[in-house]
Design a protein around this motif. Structure first.
Motif, PDB file in Angstrom:
ATOM      1  N   LYS A 130     -75.204 -79.053 -73.963  1.00 33.29           N
ATOM      2  CA  LYS A 130     -74.526 -79.655 -72.988  1.00 33.29           C
ATOM      3  C   LYS A 130     -73.604 -80.932 -73.693  1.00 33.29           C
ATOM      4  CE  LYS A 130     -77.863 -78.942 -68.977  1.00 33.29           C
ATOM      5  NZ  LYS A 130     -78.789 -79.458 -68.086  1.00 33.29           N
ATOM      6  N   LYS A 190     -69.600 -80.587 -73.985  1.00 35.50           N
ATOM      7  CA  LYS A 190     -68.829 -81.653 -73.222  1.00 35.50           C
ATOM      8  C   LYS A 190     -67.781 -82.277 -74.305  1.00 35.50           C
ATOM      9  CE  LYS A 190     -69.061 -86.063 -70.698  1.00 35.50           C
ATOM     10  NZ  LYS A 190     -68.089 -86.547 -71.666  1.00 35.50           N
ATOM     11  N   ASP A 201     -63.844 -82.251 -74.600  1.00 34.67           N
ATOM     12  CA  ASP A 201     -63.117 -83.531 -74.375  1.00 34.67           C
ATOM     13  C   ASP A 201     -62.140 -83.696 -75.312  1.00 34.67           C
ATOM     14  OD1 ASP A 201     -64.380 -84.473 -72.013  1.00 34.67           O
ATOM     15  OD2 ASP A 201     -65.983 -85.546 -73.161  1.00 34.67           O
TER      16      ASP A 201
END
Length: 314
Positions: A137, A141, A145
């Motif tokens: 996770k 992310k 990003d």
């Protein structure tokens, strides 16, 4: 031959514990992070007129043999490199664990890197953890990003995404050597589903088709050296796959040791110490050139570790 690539192990530690990476990474080296002072010395040398008379560094790799983002001077190092060598390609390989949105924005806004590579080995959280011992996770992310920041800032920094699934690695090692990988205890994992195509399909839409690359990676077995039966290796039939790299590249451990190549995980094949010597002194030294000659002559067994398990490098 001329030197064209500088590989700096800014950290011999890593945030991940991948099944396909050696457990002995940098064990011999007490200094786990390369100092800013050493990086400055090396960058000043390769940018000097004396060095440029014979050699031209065209790329600098900062993700060598560890997680560069762990180095406390990471950003200062990037800034100094770009200041001194603005036309040299600065590359980094990362697992994205520490490259969060804030870090991505700084790197991209200040044009501190020119290429980035990573391993995203599964879109399954369970399989990803089995492979890398990281929380997918957080990694996913940070990965997204970075891509979003790249899009917002309109930076054409190419990304290479490697995919090495749990199934691919387990079956490759077991099929080649007849044993399960060193870091795997449950042989039942050999039955795990191969999700390579699924992973590539899921990640591909995030990337630019014209300059990004995503591909399945062929496994190396350098993490399995301790289990390989050396008595069955036909050394004469093997050519070192890193011959060109030996001639053209510099690999520097956190403590300044110039070691042979990227597959020398424990920095055992020392050419010299760049804290105490110049790059040109080590490059022209008998120690470096005689060791390279022995590797080219396939004297792997007499050289010892890691070359006596050269089959793991193929």
């Amino acid at each position: 031959m001329t030197l064209t690539e500088l590989n700096l192990s800014l950290s011999s530690l890593c945030t991940a514990n991948c099944i396909f990476c050696p457990s002995n990474r940098g064990e011999r080296i007490k200094e786990k992070f390369m100092s800013f002072e050493l990086v400055k010395k090396l960058i000043d040398e390769v940018s000097s007129p004396e060095f440029k008379k014979e050699h031209t560094i065209t790329s600098i790799q900062l993700g060598e043999n560890g997680d560069a983002f762990m180095n406390p001077d990471f950003l200062s190092i990037l800034i100094y490199i770009k200041k001194k060598l603005p036309d040299v390609k600065t590359k980094i390989f990362t697992n994205f664990r520490l490259c969060d949105e804030k870090m991505s924005k700084i790197i991209l806004e200040q044009n501190l890197i020119d290429e980035i590579g990573c391993n995203i080995d599964s879109v399954s959280p369970e399989q990803y953890y089995e492979i890398k011992k990281l929380d997918s996770k957080i990694v996913f992310k940070n990965f997204v990003d970075f891509i979003n920041q790249r899009n917002i800032l309109q930076k054409k920094i190419p990304m290479t995404v490697n995919v090495l699934s749990l199934n691919t690695y387990l079956r490759f090692v077991y099929g080649r050597f007849g044993f399960i990988p060193t870091k795997i205890e449950d042989i039942e994992l050999l039955r795990v589903r191969d999700d390579t195509k699924e992973t590539i399909k899921a990640l591909q839409p995030l990337l630019y088709f014209d300059f990004d690359v995503i591909c399945a990676t062929k496994p190396f077995c350098w993490a399995e050296r301790s289990k390989i039966d050396k008595s069955n290796i036909n050394y004469e039939a093997i050519t070192c796959p890193k011959i060109k790299s030996l001639d053209n590249s510099i690999f520097v451990a956190p403590n300044g040791i110039w070691y042979a190549c990227c597959l020398d995980s424990n920095n055992e094949l020392e050419f010299g110490n760049l804290k105490e010597q110049t790059i040109l002194e080590v490059y022209n030294s008998y120690k470096r050139n005689s060791l390279i000659d022995r590797i080219k002559d396939k004297q792997f067994k007499s050289i010892g570790s890691p070359c006596d398990t050269v089959i793991a490098c193929l």
